[in-house]
Design a protein around this motif. Sequence first.
Motif, PDB file in Angstrom:
ATOM      1  N   LEU A   6      -6.744   5.186   8.087  1.00 26.26           N
ATOM      2  CA  LEU A   6      -5.594   5.289   7.191  1.00 26.26           C
ATOM      3  C   LEU A   6      -5.283   6.737   6.818  1.00 26.26           C
ATOM      4  O   LEU A   6      -4.439   6.989   5.955  1.00 26.26           O
ATOM      5  CB  LEU A   6      -5.828   4.445   5.933  1.00 26.26           C
ATOM      6  N   ASP A   7      -5.952   7.693   7.468  1.00 25.96           N
ATOM      7  CA  ASP A   7      -5.621   9.107   7.313  1.00 25.96           C
ATOM      8  C   ASP A   7      -4.499   9.419   8.295  1.00 25.96           C
ATOM      9  O   ASP A   7      -4.728   9.779   9.441  1.00 25.96           O
ATOM     10  CB  ASP A   7      -6.849   9.997   7.578  1.00 25.96           C
ATOM     11  N   ASN A 116      -6.491  12.049   3.525  1.00 22.14           N
ATOM     12  CA  ASN A 116      -7.313  12.186   2.322  1.00 22.14           C
ATOM     13  C   ASN A 116      -8.657  11.552   2.648  1.00 22.14           C
ATOM     14  O   ASN A 116      -8.806  10.327   2.606  1.00 22.14           O
ATOM     15  CB  ASN A 116      -6.638  11.497   1.141  1.00 22.14           C
ATOM     16  N   THR A 117      -9.632  12.372   2.972  1.00 22.62           N
ATOM     17  CA  THR A 117     -10.922  11.871   3.456  1.00 22.62           C
ATOM     18  C   THR A 117     -11.778  11.245   2.352  1.00 22.62           C
ATOM     19  O   THR A 117     -12.885  10.790   2.632  1.00 22.62           O
ATOM     20  CB  THR A 117     -11.716  12.986   4.156  1.00 22.62           C
ATOM     21  N   SER A 118     -11.266  11.185   1.144  1.00 20.40           N
ATOM     22  CA  SER A 118     -11.977  10.521   0.047  1.00 20.40           C
ATOM     23  C   SER A 118     -11.212   9.326  -0.502  1.00 20.40           C
ATOM     24  O   SER A 118     -11.626   8.730  -1.490  1.00 20.40           O
ATOM     25  CB  SER A 118     -12.233  11.516  -1.099  1.00 20.40           C
ATOM     26  N   ALA A 119     -10.099   8.984   0.126  1.00 21.39           N
ATOM     27  CA  ALA A 119      -9.214   7.956  -0.429  1.00 21.39           C
ATOM     28  C   ALA A 119      -9.790   6.553  -0.311  1.00 21.39           C
ATOM     29  O   ALA A 119     -10.441   6.208   0.668  1.00 21.39           O
ATOM     30  CB  ALA A 119      -7.857   8.005   0.266  1.00 21.39           C
ATOM     31  N   LYS A 120      -9.488   5.778  -1.321  1.00 23.89           N
ATOM     32  CA  LYS A 120      -9.759   4.341  -1.330  1.00 23.89           C
ATOM     33  C   LYS A 120      -8.417   3.637  -1.395  1.00 23.89           C
ATOM     34  O   LYS A 120      -7.425   4.204  -1.849  1.00 23.89           O
ATOM     35  CB  LYS A 120     -10.612   3.964  -2.538  1.00 23.89           C
ATOM     36  N   SER A 137       2.971 -12.085  -6.547  1.00 31.44           N
ATOM     37  CA  SER A 137       2.084 -12.647  -5.524  1.00 31.44           C
ATOM     38  C   SER A 137       2.210 -11.765  -4.290  1.00 31.44           C
ATOM     39  O   SER A 137       3.301 -11.293  -3.960  1.00 31.44           O
ATOM     40  CB  SER A 137       2.509 -14.071  -5.174  1.00 31.44           C
ATOM     41  N   LEU A 138       1.089 -11.549  -3.601  1.00 29.82           N
ATOM     42  CA  LEU A 138       1.060 -10.656  -2.439  1.00 29.82           C
ATOM     43  C   LEU A 138       0.359 -11.351  -1.281  1.00 29.82           C
ATOM     44  O   LEU A 138      -0.579 -12.101  -1.491  1.00 29.82           O
ATOM     45  CB  LEU A 138       0.309  -9.368  -2.785  1.00 29.82           C
ATOM     46  N   ALA A 139       0.812 -11.056  -0.053  1.00 29.46           N
ATOM     47  CA  ALA A 139       0.199 -11.674   1.124  1.00 29.46           C
ATOM     48  C   ALA A 139       0.420 -10.806   2.361  1.00 29.46           C
ATOM     49  O   ALA A 139       1.372 -10.027   2.440  1.00 29.46           O
ATOM     50  CB  ALA A 139       0.792 -13.061   1.363  1.00 29.46           C
ATOM     51  N   LEU A 140      -0.452 -10.971   3.327  1.00 31.19           N
ATOM     52  CA  LEU A 140      -0.357 -10.368   4.659  1.00 31.19           C
ATOM     53  C   LEU A 140      -0.141  -8.854   4.656  1.00 31.19           C
ATOM     54  O   LEU A 140       0.733  -8.326   5.338  1.00 31.19           O
ATOM     55  CB  LEU A 140       0.739 -11.042   5.496  1.00 31.19           C
ATOM     56  N   PHE A 141      -0.968  -8.133   3.893  1.00 25.02           N
ATOM     57  CA  PHE A 141      -0.908  -6.672   3.905  1.00 25.02           C
ATOM     58  C   PHE A 141      -1.341  -6.140   5.264  1.00 25.02           C
ATOM     59  O   PHE A 141      -2.347  -6.570   5.811  1.00 25.02           O
ATOM     60  CB  PHE A 141      -1.851  -6.089   2.847  1.00 25.02           C
ATOM     61  N   ARG A 142      -0.594  -5.186   5.782  1.00 25.21           N
ATOM     62  CA  ARG A 142      -0.940  -4.496   7.026  1.00 25.21           C
ATOM     63  C   ARG A 142      -0.598  -3.021   6.885  1.00 25.21           C
ATOM     64  O   ARG A 142       0.464  -2.678   6.368  1.00 25.21           O
ATOM     65  CB  ARG A 142      -0.145  -5.067   8.199  1.00 25.21           C
ATOM     66  N   MET A 143      -1.478  -2.155   7.354  1.00 24.45           N
ATOM     67  CA  MET A 143      -1.219  -0.715   7.405  1.00 24.45           C
ATOM     68  C   MET A 143      -1.584  -0.246   8.797  1.00 24.45           C
ATOM     69  O   MET A 143      -2.599  -0.664   9.344  1.00 24.45           O
ATOM     70  CB  MET A 143      -2.053   0.029   6.359  1.00 24.45           C
ATOM     71  N   SER A 144      -0.755   0.652   9.345  1.00 28.87           N
ATOM     72  CA  SER A 144      -0.969   1.082  10.718  1.00 28.87           C
ATOM     73  C   SER A 144      -0.533   2.529  10.904  1.00 28.87           C
ATOM     74  O   SER A 144       0.377   3.000  10.216  1.00 28.87           O
ATOM     75  CB  SER A 144      -0.154   0.180  11.658  1.00 28.87           C
ATOM     76  N   ALA A 145      -1.143   3.209  11.856  1.00 28.81           N
ATOM     77  CA  ALA A 145      -0.757   4.570  12.218  1.00 28.81           C
ATOM     78  C   ALA A 145       0.310   4.546  13.309  1.00 28.81           C
ATOM     79  O   ALA A 145       0.384   5.436  14.151  1.00 28.81           O
ATOM     80  CB  ALA A 145      -1.979   5.366  12.678  1.00 28.81           C
ATOM     81  N   SER A 146       1.142   3.538  13.286  1.00 30.66           N
ATOM     82  CA  SER A 146       2.291   3.445  14.183  1.00 30.66           C
ATOM     83  C   SER A 146       3.464   2.901  13.375  1.00 30.66           C
ATOM     84  O   SER A 146       3.268   2.301  12.325  1.00 30.66           O
ATOM     85  CB  SER A 146       1.989   2.529  15.370  1.00 30.66           C
ATOM     86  N   ALA A 147       4.663   3.138  13.889  1.00 32.69           N
ATOM     87  CA  ALA A 147       5.856   2.683  13.172  1.00 32.69           C
ATOM     88  C   ALA A 147       6.688   1.812  14.098  1.00 32.69           C
ATOM     89  O   ALA A 147       7.201   2.289  15.108  1.00 32.69           O
ATOM     90  CB  ALA A 147       6.674   3.876  12.693  1.00 32.69           C
ATOM     91  N   PRO A 148       6.821   0.527  13.783  1.00 35.80           N
ATOM     92  CA  PRO A 148       7.634  -0.343  14.629  1.00 35.80           C
ATOM     93  C   PRO A 148       9.107   0.056  14.589  1.00 35.80           C
ATOM     94  O   PRO A 148       9.572   0.672  13.629  1.00 35.80           O
ATOM     95  CB  PRO A 148       7.413  -1.731  14.024  1.00 35.80           C
TER      96      PRO A 148
END
Length: 172
Positions: A6-7, A116-120, A137-148
């Motif tokens: 996630l950096d 940020n090498t210390s990030a949470k 309410s939250l669901a299906l979180f996704r994080m990626s180093a690409s952009a659709p």
Amino acid sequence: PYNSGLDFGTGDLSIMFWFKTPSGSVPTECLLHRGDGGTGTWGSGKIIQIEFNSTNLAAFLAESAFSSFDTVAITGTQAATGQWMHYTLIRRGTFVGAYLNGELKASTSSSRNLSNTSAKTWIGERPNSSRPATTSSLALFRMSASAPSDEQIKKIYNDEKHLYQENAKATL
């Protein structure tokens, strides 16, 4: 905990999730925070934050303690509907876009380094504990180093929206 994947540096990124808030008012709730702050602090590194701020659904790409930031915001009345909504934040090159239900709603530009090498990563809260997502309410979180692409974002929304209809039946 810290995740080196996630950096994002100055590269592409995407964050997607589904959310539902009560209709009629825009909450003051943090949906996602990535930074190195501990409880009660913002920390000293780069921050990514997505929140309802009582007016907008806003995403921030920020320096330490929000000393400077780039932001892209969708008006809260578009997002706080009481219905399940699909949110996407992307950075492709320097283009930053915020999408709601597969449609681009707001954009800006940013070349900010987000490593940020210390990030949470906090979902539904931020480290200073001031904006918990108590009504959303939250669901299906996704994080990626690409952009659709815009077309891919629309397809993801159209493919997944059936999961969030009343009495939906799905097999994974």
